[in-house]
Scaffold this motif. Structure first.
Motif, PDB file in Angstrom:
ATOM      1  N   ARG A 195      -5.744   5.809  -7.580  1.00 23.71           N
ATOM      2  CA  ARG A 195      -6.676   6.462  -6.649  1.00 23.71           C
ATOM      3  C   ARG A 195      -5.914   7.239  -5.591  1.00 23.71           C
ATOM      4  O   ARG A 195      -6.283   8.366  -5.230  1.00 23.71           O
ATOM      5  CB  ARG A 195      -7.574   5.423  -6.003  1.00 23.71           C
ATOM      6  N   MET A 196      -4.819   6.649  -5.103  1.00 29.98           N
ATOM      7  CA  MET A 196      -4.025   7.354  -4.097  1.00 29.98           C
ATOM      8  C   MET A 196      -3.417   8.610  -4.685  1.00 29.98           C
ATOM      9  O   MET A 196      -3.177   9.600  -3.992  1.00 29.98           O
ATOM     10  CB  MET A 196      -2.914   6.436  -3.555  1.00 29.98           C
ATOM     11  N   LYS A 218       5.795   5.932  -3.643  1.00 28.12           N
ATOM     12  CA  LYS A 218       5.199   5.496  -4.893  1.00 28.12           C
ATOM     13  C   LYS A 218       6.179   5.494  -6.052  1.00 28.12           C
ATOM     14  O   LYS A 218       5.857   5.048  -7.141  1.00 28.12           O
ATOM     15  CB  LYS A 218       3.974   6.363  -5.211  1.00 28.12           C
ATOM     16  N   GLU A 268      -7.641   1.829   4.404  1.00 26.45           N
ATOM     17  CA  GLU A 268      -7.509   0.973   3.225  1.00 26.45           C
ATOM     18  C   GLU A 268      -6.902  -0.385   3.549  1.00 26.45           C
ATOM     19  O   GLU A 268      -7.140  -1.338   2.827  1.00 26.45           O
ATOM     20  CB  GLU A 268      -6.626   1.664   2.179  1.00 26.45           C
ATOM     21  N   ALA A 305      -0.011   5.141  -0.526  1.00 25.60           N
ATOM     22  CA  ALA A 305      -0.908   5.370   0.611  1.00 25.60           C
ATOM     23  C   ALA A 305      -0.100   5.764   1.838  1.00 25.60           C
ATOM     24  O   ALA A 305       0.965   5.217   2.074  1.00 25.60           O
ATOM     25  CB  ALA A 305      -1.700   4.101   0.914  1.00 25.60           C
ATOM     26  N   GLU A 306      -0.580   6.719   2.600  1.00 22.10           N
ATOM     27  CA  GLU A 306       0.107   7.044   3.842  1.00 22.10           C
ATOM     28  C   GLU A 306      -0.863   7.473   4.921  1.00 22.10           C
ATOM     29  O   GLU A 306      -1.971   7.863   4.630  1.00 22.10           O
ATOM     30  CB  GLU A 306       1.150   8.135   3.631  1.00 22.10           C
ATOM     31  N   ASP A 320      -4.821   6.970   5.320  1.00 27.74           N
ATOM     32  CA  ASP A 320      -5.170   6.078   4.211  1.00 27.74           C
ATOM     33  C   ASP A 320      -4.922   4.643   4.610  1.00 27.74           C
ATOM     34  O   ASP A 320      -5.734   3.754   4.349  1.00 27.74           O
ATOM     35  CB  ASP A 320      -4.290   6.348   2.979  1.00 27.74           C
ATOM     36  N   LEU A 321      -3.742   4.432   5.204  1.00 26.47           N
ATOM     37  CA  LEU A 321      -3.364   3.071   5.559  1.00 26.47           C
ATOM     38  C   LEU A 321      -4.401   2.451   6.480  1.00 26.47           C
ATOM     39  O   LEU A 321      -4.753   1.272   6.380  1.00 26.47           O
ATOM     40  CB  LEU A 321      -1.998   3.071   6.254  1.00 26.47           C
ATOM     41  N   PHE A 336      -5.792   1.056  -7.323  1.00 26.47           N
ATOM     42  CA  PHE A 336      -5.429   1.592  -6.003  1.00 26.47           C
ATOM     43  C   PHE A 336      -4.393   2.709  -6.113  1.00 26.47           C
ATOM     44  O   PHE A 336      -4.565   3.793  -5.544  1.00 26.47           O
ATOM     45  CB  PHE A 336      -4.889   0.473  -5.123  1.00 26.47           C
ATOM     46  N   ASN A 351       0.589   2.021 -11.543  1.00 17.81           N
ATOM     47  CA  ASN A 351       0.948   3.206 -10.798  1.00 17.81           C
ATOM     48  C   ASN A 351       2.155   3.922 -11.411  1.00 17.81           C
ATOM     49  O   ASN A 351       2.577   4.963 -10.935  1.00 17.81           O
ATOM     50  CB  ASN A 351       1.237   2.823  -9.342  1.00 17.81           C
ATOM     51  N   ALA A 372       0.825  -1.200   0.000  1.00 18.51           N
ATOM     52  CA  ALA A 372       0.000   0.000   0.000  1.00 18.51           C
ATOM     53  C   ALA A 372       0.861   1.252   0.000  1.00 18.51           C
ATOM     54  O   ALA A 372       0.596   2.227  -0.704  1.00 18.51           O
ATOM     55  CB  ALA A 372      -0.926  -0.011   1.207  1.00 18.51           C
ATOM     56  N   ARG A 373       1.892   1.226   0.816  1.00 20.54           N
ATOM     57  CA  ARG A 373       2.755   2.400   0.879  1.00 20.54           C
ATOM     58  C   ARG A 373       3.497   2.601  -0.431  1.00 20.54           C
ATOM     59  O   ARG A 373       3.717   3.733  -0.877  1.00 20.54           O
ATOM     60  CB  ARG A 373       3.721   2.282   2.048  1.00 20.54           C
TER      61      ARG A 373
END
Lengths: 268, 379, 252
Positions: free
Chosen positions: C100-101, C74, A178, A170-171, A174-175, C97, C149, A165-166
């Motif tokens: 979206r982020m 990312k 999500e 995502a941070e 969010d984490l 995902f 991504n 996720a990261r």
């Protein structure tokens, strides 16, 4: 000679879960009525199904049974919702934040061992004998299983999910939303399912002190008045309620969250 | 090929058509397994398993029935009984029972009595009815309920006359006079003599249950609730009234039962046992009579014994002592008390059945033999 | 460009100090496909985790375009061997995902997702949950998610190791196909020599624990590489060379 296809049809019927379950209950009832008619023991202390059925029809017709269901139902629902929300909230905190795990978590773990019944005298002191007191006791019984399981779920989120996720950007919060919370959902569900049952135990404890109505209250009151038949109606009602709530819960979660059932297949 | 109905579903090929005999073909794998005898062995195992299961259930039932039957036989059939269990509630009114146990008056009669303490009279009565105890004692109200439900018990003696059931209410909640109870929150313990006393008390002031907000609590919880102010008053027995009075001081008013209610602490036993062992009943009563004399002669020591058994402080007990009159006997006043309470109980349960003849549940023979004077229960 | 400068990773296990990597240094150029090859337990996954910023270093530093790598981001996407896809999200939610982020619009997200679904050949499975997919399909989605991504760097930790050899072959071709269209730096960890030679521009051989750089080989086979090149003499030579490098490892 019974022909083969009849035998086979019988076999298929015997495989049905509903048939098996119902036959088990019917067998128990029949055996119980038989034993009680033999009068091997004092049937006034432990009445047979027929007397229980008669008591039930009296309570049903007079509306007493429904009134009790309503009183207990309200207390249980409020306590259950309150306890679940608090349990999940605490679990997400203690599961993720080490400082809280070692402080708040330790306290909660200690409190977890206190059974609701033992708490009643204290509850009367803090809350009196009104409905708030009873909702509190039910919530007490519900919070801890939910907390423990939420904590486990949040603490044991697989690191790869968090890393992935990261790496996808995502941070922070969010984490939580999500990754951590969704991953913990099966654990929360397991904990809440346990809490359904413990909530009922607490309800029984709560209604034994300072109530005017409710299923558990009726059990207690009937015992005092020597109406063991009404007492048994109450006991059986609470058992049925517990099973009903459990089934409802399983169906609801299965419908809302179809993916979690396949948990164990993930690591094929 | 023939399909035996004990095959499990996976042996059937779901999409295969039926053959002429109306059966589905078995798939090859199952056929092979059968050919090598594996399936037939499994079938035999299953079959045998079912037989074992049924046999097990039958044997279990038979064992249970046997145990219950033997236990019943032991209780009522065996000849000489020298050891019995006495289910005693924790209450001041049980004075002679505590004293007799402590001073060994029953042992002197050749009867080994094991006292078993219960937190409430109701529980001690359960023990008697379940035949876990041979004798118990409690106030007359639970016994009245039990008799009304058809339990076959005998009241063999009353041992204490008391007036320990009272009402206590808070002045600052507006209670100064019995009529002030109207509309107030009042607690009682259902099925007990405090419950009955409440009925008589309200009736004497022209009220009934509907005129007050009744809640059910156990006496210790009543004390807390009154002190906290969650209730305005309650009906209970000592020492739970004194405890609240101690904490609230002048803020309370206490109403005793005076003429409305006279309580009796009674000794009860199962009818079967009494008929089978009348000599045990007699020894029991002799021990209690000796206890009665002892209490009159040694009040200080008796108080100490009761204080130990009930966990009360001796000083508190001393203040209450005059409210208890130890008197082992049986008289027709008991039938009247039972009758009044019986009418009340029937009224609550809205039951139209007639009341039983209470004398059928009294056993005056043993008392008569011990006192040397036959008891007259005629009205 | 990624520079790995003298990194060491040590940790405590059951009271003892374990050195996973010792003084490892190398660089990776943009759009280069690098394979890190080594036996099990040699620390190659640890090296990858460190580059990704998932675990802390004991000494040394990793720089991405001059900046120290302090944590995941990312710019460095990742595909693991398992626990890739979020089980509570559908295939399209997983792939979408990253976008979206990033804050892409719903329309744009849909476009990206359907693009990749076509590339990996899973049309009709957009709404499926990972539990309903086979392992091979799941890894395809994981690839798509990482590529969707569009990170500068893609870190892959033995992503095809749990697949059967047939599926793994297909997956390698799929990876090469996507990579040829969307060039980026790939750091691919594996224990399989054939895989390394097929995929990489350059192969680093790591010794067994503690992991040290044992050898570095440039793979000069022409692209696009198909499974036919697995049987060319050039390939066999390469394999022999690398094997001997590894063997001294296994025996040593």
């Amino acid at each position: 000679m019974i022909n083969e296809s009849f035998k086979r049809r019988l076999f298929w019927i015997g495989q049905s879960k509903i048939v098996r379950g119902t036959s088990a209950f019917v067998a128990v009832i029949v055996l119980w009525e038989f034993l009680s008619s033999l009068r091997l023991y004092n049937t006034l202390l432990f009445p047979g199904p027929r007397r229980i059925a008669m008591a039930f029809s009296d309570m049903f017709v007079s509306g007493e049974w429904f009134g009790d269901l309503r009183d207990s139902g309200v207390r249980y629902s409020l306590g259950f919702v309150l306890g679940s929300v608090i349990g999940v909230g605490l679990g997400t905190l203690t599961g993720r934040i080490p400082v809280l795990r070692d402080t708040l978590g330790v306290l909660l773990n200690y409190m977890r061992s206190t059974p609701s019944v033992a708490l009643i005298p204290l509850v009367i002191v803090w809350f009196g004998i009104g409905e708030e007191a009873k909702v509190f006791v039910v919530a007490w019984g519900v919070t801890f299983p939910v907390w423990v399981n939420t904590h486990s779920g949040i603490a044991e989120v697989e690191k790869e999910y968090v890393w992935a996720a990261r790496s996808l950007g995502a941070e922070g919060s969010d984490l939580y939303w999500e990754v951590y919370l969704p991953r913990a959902v099966p654990f929360v569900i397991a904990g809440t399912r346990i809490a359904i049952a413990t909530g009922f135990f607490s309800l029984a404890a709560a209604e034994m002190a300072g109530a005017f109505g409710g299923v558990a209250f009726r059990i207690f009151h009937s015992h005092q008045m020597f109406r063991t038949d009404k007492m048994m109606v109450g006991i059986l009602t609470i058992g049925a309620l517990g099973v009903l709530c459990d089934r409802l819960f399983v169906s609801l979660t299965g419908w809302l969250l179809p993916w979690w059932r396949g948990e164990s297949q993930l690591d094929k | 090929m023939m399909v035996d109905f004990l095959y499990r579903p996976e042996h059937f090929e779901m999409n295969a058509p039926f053959n002429e005999q109306g059966e589905r073909a078995i798939d090859t794998a199952s056929y092979l397994r059968e050919a090598t005898g594996v399936i037939s062995m499994e079938r035999k195992r299953h079959g045998r398993a079912k037989v074992w299961l049924v046999a097990f259930i039958l044997v279990a039932c038979a064992l249970v029935a046997l145990v219950v039957y033997v236990r019943n036989g032991q209780r009522n059939g065996s000849t000489d009984v020298t050891k019995i269990t006495y289910a005693m509630p924790v209450t001041v009114a049980a004075i002679p029972a505590y004293v007799a146990a402590e001073k060994g008056f029953w042992t002197d009669e050749g009867l080994d009595v094991r006292p078993e303490m219960f937190s409430a009279g109701r529980l001690a009565l359960d023990a008697l009815l379940a035949q876990n105890a041979e004798v118990m004692s409690v106030s007359e109200t639970p016994l009245m309920h039990a008799i009304l439900q058809g339990n076959k018990i005998y009241i063999v003696a009353t041992v204490t006359d008391h007036q320990e059931v009272k009402f206590i209410g808070r002045r600052d909640k507006g209670i100064a006079d019995p009529k002030d109870l109207r509309g107030k929150r009042i607690a009682t313990l259902p099925g007990t003599n405090s419950d009955y006393f409440m009925y008589e008390f309200l009736k004497a002031s022209g009220m009934d249950i509907g005129d007050v907000k009744v809640t059910n609590l156990s006496p210790p919880d009543m004390v807390t609730a009154l002190v906290q102010g969650n209730i305005d008053g309650y009906f209970a027995w000592e020492p739970h009234v004194s405890y609240a009075r101690k904490q609230l001081g002048d803020n309370v008013v206490v109403f005793g039962p005076s003429e409305l209610y006279h309580g009796r602490h009674c000794v009860a036993m199962n009818q079967d046992f009494v008929r089978a062992h009348p000599e045990v009943v007699e020894k029991l009563i002799r021990g209690l009579v000796r206890a009665e004399e002892y209490v009159k002669a040694h009040p200080e020591e008796s108080m100490a014994i009761v204080a130990k058994r009930t966990g009360m402080e001796v000083d508190a007990l001393k203040a209450l002592w005059p409210e208890y009159k130890v008197r082992v006997g049986l008289d027709k006043d008991l039938t009247q008390i039972l009758d009044r309470e019986g009418k009340w109980a029937r009224g609550i349960n809205k039951s139209p059945e007639p009341l039983p003849d209470w004398r059928q549940f009294l056993y005056p023979d043993a008392i008569g033999r011990v006192r040397g004077v036959p008891v007259n229960l005629e009205p | 460009m990624i520079t790995v400068e003298n990194i060491s990773v040590a940790y405590r296990q059951r009271g003892q100090s374990v050195v996973a990597l010792e003084n490892l240094s190398f660089t990776v150029a943009d759009e280069e496909f690098l394979c890190i090859l080594g036996p099990s337990g040699c620390g190659k996954s640890t090296a990858l985790h460190v580059i990704g910023g998932f675990i802390p270093l004991t000494t040394g530093v990793v720089r991405h375009n001059g900046q120290m790598v302090r944590g995941p981001g990312k710019e460095r996407g990742v595909v693991f061997q398992q626990h890739n896809l979020f089980p509570w999200k559908t295939v399209e939610e997983n792939i979408g995902f990253g976008p979206r982020m990033r804050g892409e619009t719903k329309q744009r997200r849909k476009e990206i997702v359907s693009d990749y679904i076509k590339i990996i050949g899973l049309m009709g499975f957009e709404r499926s949950y990972p539990e309903e997919l086979s392992v091979g399909m799941k890894q395809r989605v994981a690839l798509a998610r990482a590529f969707a991504n569009d990170p500068e760097v893609l870190l892959m930790d033995e992503p095809f190791a749990s697949l059967d050899s047939q599926t793994a072959l297909t997956m390698r071709q799929l990876l090469l196909k996507i990579w040829s269209q969307r060039r980026k730096m790939v750091i691919f960890v594996t224990h399989d020599i054939d895989e390394a030679i097929l995929l990489a521009d350059r192969v680093l051989v790591l010794s067994s624990r503690p992991g040290k750089l044992k050898g570095e080989f440039r793979i000069q086979l022409p692209r696009p590489r198909t499974s036919e090149c697995l049987v060319t003499p050039h390939y066999v030579d390469l394999k022999k060379t690398i094997l001997s490098s590894c063997h001294s490892e296994v025996m040593g």
